[in-house]
Design a protein around this motif. Sequence first.
Motif: not given
Length: 317
Positions: A289-300
């Motif tokens: 979940t933390a990895v996905i969240l970091v990825g979403l933040v970077i993508g955003a």
Amino acid sequence: MDLKVKKEMYQIQKASLWKRFAAGLLDIILILIIATGCMVVISAITGYDSKTAEMQTYYDEYEEKYDVNFDISKEEYEKLTEEEKKLYEEVSELITKDERIIKVYNYVVNLMLLMTSIGILIAVIIVEFILPIILKNGQTLGKKCMGICLVKTNSVKVNTFCLFVRSILGIYTIEIMIPLYVLILLIFGSGNFIFLLLAAGIMLLNLGLLITSQDNILIHDAFASTVVVDKSVQMIFENEEELIEFKKELHAKEVENKINQLDNIKNITSANETMDKLISITNGIRIVTAVILVGLVIGAIFIISNTIKLTVHARRK
């Protein structure tokens, strides 16, 4: 680790007597060296040597005045004539009534007792209290060299209070100072049969405990509830809570093994194993979940940045 091995390590693995003897001998030598050094320092500070020299001067005065020699053995005294013995006794009587000698004598004797008590106390504190705190697991220098250490009777690590009771109350007060004071009283002719019995009783009690007790303890171990063990094979717990958790785990394993021996039982999963798996899965989900969240933040951030660039570019056109 195998359940049987765990149970064996959990039990008290007492140190061999020869290791304890060697460690104790080294510690006694160290205590004597430190105590002697402390007594020399105290003697220099308090003027002990000058007082003993003053007392000897008074004795020399009587010897010169009455032509008597007090520095003789019992055999030499017996060889004296009756007149010489009578003179010897009369002069001795005069000395016992001389206020100067009485005052200096009492000072010297009291100072000697004080120097001995303080010197040994400092030595015991250093060797049996401070060093075991520094070296951990109640190890003195002797115990460290021999690979042995101290634990409580339940295999929990010894704390400062245990070391204090063991060293000050057990070793210093009961095992050293009481017999030593009895010896001093006997030397100066002030002791009696009761004091001698007290000192002998302490020694016999120590010997009896060493021979008959299950863990070969001494008086100081009995006071502090400690045991001398072989450090290389002894399981040592940090505190009571860790011991309780280990007992729970050990009990759970024993129950599981007994159930596995029953018929028609294909598989047993203990609560500990289930909880460990659930915790592992939960931790894994958290990481993903933390990895996905970091990825979403970077993508955003990337999308927002590109959107701003496109907007600026469109306005320029």
